[in-house]
Scaffold this motif. Structure first.
Motif, short mmCIF file in Angstrom:
data_model
loop_
_atom_site.label_atom_id
_atom_site.label_comp_id
_atom_site.label_asym_id
_atom_site.label_seq_id
_atom_site.Cartn_x
_atom_site.Cartn_y
_atom_site.Cartn_z
N ASP A 40 0.82 -1.18 -0.05
CA ASP A 40 -0.11 0.05 0.14
C ASP A 40 0.90 1.51 0.01
O ASP A 40 1.93 1.23 0.46
CB ASP A 40 -0.87 -0.04 1.46
N GLU A 41 0.45 2.32 -0.49
CA GLU A 41 1.03 3.88 -0.31
C GLU A 41 -0.08 4.64 0.10
O GLU A 41 -1.16 4.44 -0.20
CB GLU A 41 1.04 4.03 -1.98
N ILE A 70 9.80 6.73 -6.85
CA ILE A 70 9.60 5.50 -7.85
C ILE A 70 10.59 5.58 -9.17
O ILE A 70 10.47 6.64 -9.88
CB ILE A 70 8.26 5.43 -8.26
N ARG A 71 11.45 5.09 -8.90
CA ARG A 71 12.48 5.00 -9.98
C ARG A 71 12.73 3.80 -10.88
O ARG A 71 12.40 2.55 -10.78
CB ARG A 71 14.04 5.07 -9.50
N ARG A 83 10.88 0.62 -9.35
CA ARG A 83 10.82 0.17 -8.01
C ARG A 83 10.40 1.47 -7.00
O ARG A 83 10.96 2.55 -7.42
CB ARG A 83 12.05 -0.28 -7.64
N TYR A 84 9.81 1.09 -5.90
CA TYR A 84 9.77 1.98 -4.74
C TYR A 84 11.07 2.02 -4.21
O TYR A 84 11.74 1.21 -4.16
CB TYR A 84 8.65 1.62 -3.85
N ARG A 98 21.62 6.68 7.18
CA ARG A 98 20.46 6.67 6.42
C ARG A 98 20.85 6.27 5.01
O ARG A 98 21.38 6.76 4.39
CB ARG A 98 19.51 7.93 6.14
N ALA A 99 20.00 5.41 4.49
CA ALA A 99 20.14 4.74 3.13
C ALA A 99 19.15 4.71 2.29
O ALA A 99 17.87 4.66 2.72
CB ALA A 99 20.91 3.41 3.25
N GLU A 100 19.19 4.83 0.81
CA GLU A 100 17.90 4.57 -0.11
C GLU A 100 18.23 3.38 -0.41
O GLU A 100 19.09 2.84 -0.96
CB GLU A 100 18.20 5.77 -1.13
N ILE A 101 17.15 2.58 -0.41
CA ILE A 101 16.77 1.10 -0.51
C ILE A 101 15.45 1.28 -1.71
O ILE A 101 14.62 1.46 -1.17
CB ILE A 101 16.62 0.48 0.65
N SER A 102 15.72 0.46 -2.47
CA SER A 102 14.88 -0.10 -3.63
C SER A 102 14.15 -1.15 -3.04
O SER A 102 14.83 -1.95 -2.50
CB SER A 102 15.10 -0.10 -5.08
#
Length: 146
Positions: A40-41, A70-71, A83-84, A98-102
């Motif tokens: 869910d978003e 969303i990339r 992907r989110y 803090r990391a960006e994770i798909s």
């Protein structure tokens, strides 16, 4: 001097309630990714969130995180997937950031998480000849350098 990681490490995602996730350290991948299925978003306090399920360690964990984007991400087989991307604290050894994770379907992969070079940059040096260098309790595993 930067801490050294091996080609695989145990990592924690504390705000998601996930600990000791086996992760492949992959300098060939730009973005880190986690095996997760988006449910869910939604919005909370004016911020975009995503609710997702992580099937790992024989359990289903439902998690929520700030949804950054969303990339289009090109996977190892050359296929581009939408992907989110979430941003959440990631801990490797004693280092937390803090990391960006798909979020991706990694069910066919050996590791439920992949740590890419954006997360590693200026934080770690990778020694691909070893494993578990930052993972307490893994000292007996073959390939570990004391």
């Amino acid at each position: 001097m930067l801490p050294v990681v091996g080609w695989r490490e145990m990592v924690d995602l504390p705000e998601l309630g996930l600990a000791r996730i086996p992760a492949k350290i992959d300098t060939g991948a730009r973005t880190s990714s986690l095996h997760g299925q988006v449910i869910d978003e939604f919005a909370r306090n004016g911020e975009k969130y995503v609710r997702f399920a992580v099937d790992w360690d024989g359990e289903r964990h439902e998690c929520e995180a700030v949804h950054v984007d969303i990339r289009g991400v090109t996977s190892s087989n050359g296929e581009t997937q939408r992907r989110y991307v979430i941003k959440t604290p990631l801990t490797i050894g004693e280092v937390r950031f803090r990391a960006e994770i798909s979020l991706a379907d990694r069910s066919d992969m050996k590791f439920p998480m992949l740590v890419g070079r954006s997360s590693l940059r200026r934080r770690f040096v990778v020694d691909s000849g070893y494993s578990w260098l930052q993972s307490r309790g893994m000292e007996a595993v073959k390939g570990h350098r004391p």
